[in-house]
Design an enzyme around this catalytic site. Structure first.
Site, PDB file in Angstrom:
ATOM      1  CE  LYS A  97      -4.473  -1.675   1.199  1.00  0.00           C
ATOM      2  NZ  LYS A  97      -5.654  -1.709   2.028  1.00  0.00           N
TER       3      LYS A  97
ATOM      4  CE  LYS B 134      -5.510  -8.256  -1.311  1.00  0.00           C
ATOM      5  NZ  LYS B 134      -6.258  -8.201  -0.077  1.00  0.00           N
TER       6      LYS B 134
ATOM      7  CE  LYS C 110     -13.338  -4.568   0.537  1.00  0.00           C
ATOM      8  NZ  LYS C 110     -12.140  -4.248   1.283  1.00  0.00           N
TER       9      LYS C 110
HETATM   10  N1  AQP Z   1      -8.493 -11.983  -3.267  1.00  0.00           N
HETATM   11  C1  AQP Z   1      -8.876 -12.489  -2.093  1.00  0.00           C
HETATM   12  N2  AQP Z   1      -9.062 -13.836  -1.976  1.00  0.00           N
HETATM   13  C2  AQP Z   1      -9.460 -14.356  -0.806  1.00  0.00           C
HETATM   14  N3  AQP Z   1      -9.715 -13.613   0.321  1.00  0.00           N
HETATM   15  C3  AQP Z   1      -9.552 -12.281   0.242  1.00  0.00           C
HETATM   16  N4  AQP Z   1      -9.724 -11.275   1.138  1.00  0.00           N
HETATM   17  C4  AQP Z   1      -9.431 -10.100   0.538  1.00  0.00           C
HETATM   18  N5  AQP Z   1      -9.069 -10.306  -0.744  1.00  0.00           N
HETATM   19  C5  AQP Z   1      -9.127 -11.651  -0.969  1.00  0.00           C
HETATM   20  C6  AQP Z   1     -10.192 -11.446   2.512  1.00  0.00           C
HETATM   21  O1  AQP Z   1     -11.338 -10.627   2.701  1.00  0.00           O
HETATM   22  C7  AQP Z   1     -11.405 -10.203   4.067  1.00  0.00           C
HETATM   23  C8  AQP Z   1     -11.722  -8.738   4.156  1.00  0.00           C
HETATM   24  O2  AQP Z   1     -10.667  -8.004   3.579  1.00  0.00           O
HETATM   25  P1  AQP Z   1     -10.516  -6.454   3.878  1.00  0.00           P
HETATM   26  O3  AQP Z   1     -11.497  -5.674   3.115  1.00  0.00           O
HETATM   27  O4  AQP Z   1     -10.545  -6.199   5.331  1.00  0.00           O
HETATM   28  O5  AQP Z   1      -9.064  -6.100   3.420  1.00  0.00           O
HETATM   29  P2  AQP Z   1      -8.178  -6.584   2.259  1.00  0.00           P
HETATM   30  O6  AQP Z   1      -7.609  -7.924   2.566  1.00  0.00           O
HETATM   31  O7  AQP Z   1      -7.175  -5.481   2.050  1.00  0.00           O
HETATM   32  O8  AQP Z   1      -9.176  -6.721   1.016  1.00  0.00           O
HETATM   33  P3  AQP Z   1      -9.164  -5.927  -0.339  1.00  0.00           P
HETATM   34  O9  AQP Z   1     -10.348  -6.323  -1.127  1.00  0.00           O
HETATM   35  O10 AQP Z   1      -7.834  -6.074  -1.012  1.00  0.00           O
HETATM   36  O11 AQP Z   1      -9.377  -4.458   0.162  1.00  0.00           O
HETATM   37  P4  AQP Z   1      -8.620  -3.143  -0.267  1.00  0.00           P
HETATM   38  O12 AQP Z   1      -8.645  -3.168  -1.766  1.00  0.00           O
HETATM   39  O13 AQP Z   1      -9.405  -2.040   0.329  1.00  0.00           O
HETATM   40  O14 AQP Z   1      -7.232  -3.234   0.306  1.00  0.00           O
HETATM   41  C9  AQP Z   1     -10.064 -10.565   4.701  1.00  0.00           C
HETATM   42  O15 AQP Z   1     -10.234 -11.696   5.531  1.00  0.00           O
HETATM   43  C10 AQP Z   1      -9.195 -10.900   3.527  1.00  0.00           C
HETATM   44  O16 AQP Z   1      -8.222 -11.860   3.868  1.00  0.00           O
END
Ligand code: AQP
Length: 345
Positions: free
Chosen positions: A128, A210, A213
């Site tokens: 990030k 990965k 969102k």
């Molecule tokens: N690609 C993924 N595959 C499986 N699990 C995933 N998680 C996130 N991406 C994947 C799981 O979703 C839960 C919530 O995630 P979060 O929103 O708290 O944060 P994150 O991991 O940073 O998810 P994003 O979508 O990548 O968010 P942004 O884009 O805002 O940084 C967690 O349990 C995560 O493991």
């Protein structure tokens, strides 16, 4: 969904009491299929087996700059989505992190027990800060100590997350053990709870990354709010290879990802999927994957469309959740404050 014991890491046999689980999700956009298959779907399955708590982690969202009106909208949407996927507030504690002040308070105490070197090693911080080079703020760096507070306040045995969050849960364990060693038993030391199936869903446009969102390329992810035509279009455009034979193998990241999505939803093994699509090309397979995703999301979307209209109901549920969560969190916070030497009045 396959919830067989072999599919879970770190399950303890013959549990003496009902186990506790806690997890959070950031309101940084509508969740993706990755969030759903890697984490949220498992939460629904767990709520009958364990005492569960799930939170909208809005304090974490501002480690990256957010537009205030948009953040507020996304908090309502994420809370509505937790209800829409089937989490039941009668069985499960659902709340919004910022509405429970103990999270920020314990985070400070834990920050003073977290080392600079530990935080510097976190992959998410490195990713990030590279992505937001103009805003490498203290919160982005300290994120794992707030996440440790989110978890440890509720004394859970398990933290059900996708594979990307395993490193943060491991740091939470280290912080909890360090604290317990210094002051006596304050925190339960939790274990990451990662389903093998769906734990790491990848970007449809760059399957070495990965699915996320906050990806700037909307074709890279399936949002839980995407309509059927959009889902079909995004899968049709998914990056694959030129071999055109459906099998799970080395160097086939794109097709492997689609097989993993299909397997995670249908419960079929990779071998069964390979047999099912023998003699068929990627075009047919992509449509089949899109169809199972559309059918999985349809009831969630219907429920969401209904709930998001009813702000009063959502606020009532948030208030109930915050009240229940605060009681549990305050108990742990007081214990931590007292053991650390603070005066509780
Ligand atoms: N690609 C993924 N595959 C499986 N699990 C995933 N998680 C996130 N991406 C994947 C799981 O979703 C839960 C919530 O995630 P979060 O929103 O708290 O944060 P994150 O991991 O940073 O998810 P994003 O979508 O990548 O968010 P942004 O884009 O805002 O940084 C967690 O349990 C995560 O493991």
């Amino acid at each position: 969904m396959d919830s067989s014991k072999e599919n879970k890491e770190n399950i303890v046999e013959s549990a003496p009491r009902k186990k506790r689980a806690l997890s959070c999700i950031q309101p940084t956009g509508i969740p993706t299929l990755g969030n759903y298959l890697g984490a949220m779907r498992n939460w629904v399955a767990m709520q009958d087996e364990m005492d569960c708590a799930f939170a909208v982690a809005d304090l974490h969202a501002i480690t990256v700059r957010q537009e205030p009106a948009n953040l507020r909208k996304q908090i309502y949407e994420m809370f509505a989505l937790l209800l829409s996927i089937g989490l039941d507030p009668e069985k499960t504690l659902l709340f919004v992190q910022s509405q429970v002040p103990a999270h920020a308070q314990l985070s400070w105490i834990l920050s003073c027990h977290t080392q600079f070197g530990e935080l510097s090693r976190m992959t998410q911080f490195k990713d990030k800060s590279a992505k937001h080079a103009d805003n490498i703020n203290l919160g982005l760096f300290a994120y794992p100590s707030l996440m440790a507070a989110d978890i440890l306040l509720y004394q859970p045995d398990y933290v059900p997350v996708g594979a990307d969050q395993k490193q943060h849960v491991e740091l939470t364990r280290d912080i909890a053990e360090r604290f317990n060693n210094l002051y006596g038993n304050v925190f339960t030391v939790p274990e990451p709870y990662i389903m093998k199936s769906g734990a790491r869903i990848r970007s449809l446009q760059d399957p070495t990354k990965k699915m996320s969102k906050s990806d700037t390329n909307q074709n890279a992810y399936i949002s839980l709010k995407d309509d059927p035509d959009t889902i079909v279009r995004k899968f049709k455009r998914a990056v694959t290879d030129s071999e055109a034979r459906v099998y799970h193998g080395e160097g086939k990241d794109g097709i492997n990802n689609l097989i993993e999505i299909y397997s995670s939803i249908t419960g079929k093994t990779f071998e069964q999927i390979e047999q099912e699509f023998e003699g068929k090309g990627y075009g047919d397979f992509k449509i089949a994957v899109a169809e199972v995703v559309v059918e999985t999301l349809r009831p969630i979307q219907q429920k969401f469309d209904e709930l998001i209209q009813d702000k009063a109901y959502l606020e009532k549920m948030m208030a109930q959740g915050a009240e229940r969560a605060s009681k549990i969190a305050q108990r742990t916070l007081n214990k931590a404050l007292k053991k650390t030497g603070f005066v509780i009045i």
